[in-house]
Design an enzyme around this catalytic site. Structure first.
Site, PDB file in Angstrom:
ATOM      1  CG  ASP A  53       0.446 -10.103   1.221  1.00 55.77           C
ATOM      2  OD1 ASP A  53       0.398 -10.044  -0.004  1.00 55.77           O
ATOM      3  OD2 ASP A  53       1.536 -10.176   1.834  1.00 55.77           O
TER       4      ASP A  53
ATOM      5  CG  ASP B 179       0.756  -8.904  -4.766  1.00 51.78           C
ATOM      6  OD1 ASP B 179       1.400  -8.134  -4.042  1.00 51.78           O
ATOM      7  OD2 ASP B 179       0.799  -8.843  -6.005  1.00 51.78           O
TER       8      ASP B 179
HETATM    9  N1  LIG Z   1       2.568  -8.972  -1.676  1.00 49.19           N
HETATM   10  C1  LIG Z   1       3.878  -8.936  -1.482  1.00 49.19           C
HETATM   11  N2  LIG Z   1       4.703  -8.528  -2.482  1.00 49.19           N
HETATM   12  C2  LIG Z   1       6.054  -8.515  -2.291  1.00 49.19           C
HETATM   13  N3  LIG Z   1       6.648  -8.850  -1.144  1.00 49.19           N
HETATM   14  C3  LIG Z   1       5.859  -9.255  -0.141  1.00 49.19           C
HETATM   15  N4  LIG Z   1       6.161  -9.652   1.111  1.00 49.19           N
HETATM   16  C4  LIG Z   1       5.016  -9.955   1.751  1.00 49.19           C
HETATM   17  N5  LIG Z   1       3.950  -9.740   0.937  1.00 49.19           N
HETATM   18  C5  LIG Z   1       4.458  -9.308  -0.252  1.00 49.19           C
END
Ligand SMILES: Nc1ncnc2[nH]cnc12
Ligand SMILES: CSC[C@H]1O[C@H](OP(=O)(O)O)[C@H](O)[C@@H]1O
Length: 292
Positions: free
Chosen positions: A214, A216
């Site tokens: 992703d 974030d």
């Molecule tokens: N955006 C994110 N922040 C922290 N841990 C994660 N693991 C997968 N995506 C994450």
């Protein structure tokens, strides 16, 4: 010496498939129980032994804060691991690392606050060098194996990158995400620390395979991260991580060439005759000579 590849699997990676002679091993450690039974098996082609431990436990029962990182690293070392590879789902902090890409991380920023992060306590003080936290030889072999696993796809392997480790379990605020980006990090997660620190203290060559899931919450045109989004990407991409691990098990480098080898040679500062009996006993799996 024959090589044994220890693997700590993260979100979405709760087992390794296609191994021969598979057994589940219960391990006791001075730090308590590891996250689950350790799966032991042999790679079909190379015959290399793999040890696999799911860090959140099967069924994802342990939060990043609740994981007993010391027990996990100790358990794999006690079972004879000569190398340690962690697999982690991460958020991408860079446009050029879209979900689905793999990153072999080589630096960390540790923002965790509530975790036991050393084997050296209770009357014995040790300081290991950690400027270069991963084994360059293992990381380079892992990058090669991961690139091979991604062949024929549009996904990319990124060799090198900085992982910022937050305490979680909440994802970051947008202000935090933008701040971390300004630090120049590449990916964000909640578990690489203290795993990597403990691997170095346990003198295990260490590398980390991060799966971008992703963006974030910093991205202006992408939705902020959710568990559903992470799981959807993992479902499609775990296969590449598994392939990479099996390919890696065939090309493991000499562990004695790693910066982890001999990391404890001059790390312990405590005068040997002052180390309490309990601390000696607790560290005997790592430093049998402390007991002399
Ligand atoms: N955006 C994110 N922040 C922290 N841990 C994660 N693991 C997968 N995506 C994450
Ligand atoms: C399911 S998203 C958050 C979760 O995923 C990552 O876990 P792991 O590193 O074990 O793959 C992240 O660190 C969080 O624990």
């Amino acid at each position: 010496m024959s090589h044994v590849l220890g693997v700590i699997g993260g979100s979405g990676v709760y087992a390794l498939e296609d191994l021969d002679d598979v057994e589940e091993v219960e391990v006791e450690t001075p730090y308590g129980a590891p996250s689950d039974l350790v799966l032991r098996g042999r790679d079909r082609d190379s015959g290399t032994t793999l040890l696999f431990l799911p860090r959140h436990g099967r069924g994802h029962r342990l939060s990043p804060t609740e994981i007993n990182y010391r027990a996990n690293v100790c358990a794999l070392k006690k079972l004879g691991a000569t190398h340690l590879v962690s697999v982690s789902a991460v958020g991408s902090m860079r446009e050029e690392i879209p979900p689905g890409d793999l990153v072999v991380v080589d630096q960390f920023i540790d923002l965790t606050k509530r975790r036991a992060s050393t084997f050296f306590d209770g009357g014995v003080v040790g300081h290991v060098a950690f400027a270069d936290p991963v084994c360059p030889h293992l990381s380079s072999a892992l990058a090669g194996a991961a690139a091979q696993a991604l062949e024929g796809t549009q996904k990319k392997l990124h060799a090198g990158g900085t992982y910022v480790c937050i305490e979680g379990p909440q994802f970051s605020t947008r202000a935090e995400s933008l701040l971390y980006r300004s630090w120049g990090v590449h990916v964000i997660g909640m578990t690489a620390m203290p795993e990597a620190k403990l691997a170095r203290e346990a003198e295990l060559p260490y590398a980390l395979l991060a799966m971008s899931t992703d963006y974030d919450c910093w991205h202006s045109t992408e939705e902020a991260v959710t568990v559903e989004a992470v799981i959807a990407v993992l479902r499609e991409n775990v296969v590449y991580a598994r392939r990479a691990l099996r390919a890696l098990s065939r090309v493991l480098p000499d562990p004695e060439a790693s910066p982890a080898h001999g990391a404890l040679a001059s790390a312990v500062m405590t005068r040997r005759d002052l180390v309490p009996e309990q601390a000696r006993a607790r560290l005997s799996w790592l430093l049998p000579d402390l007991s002399c």
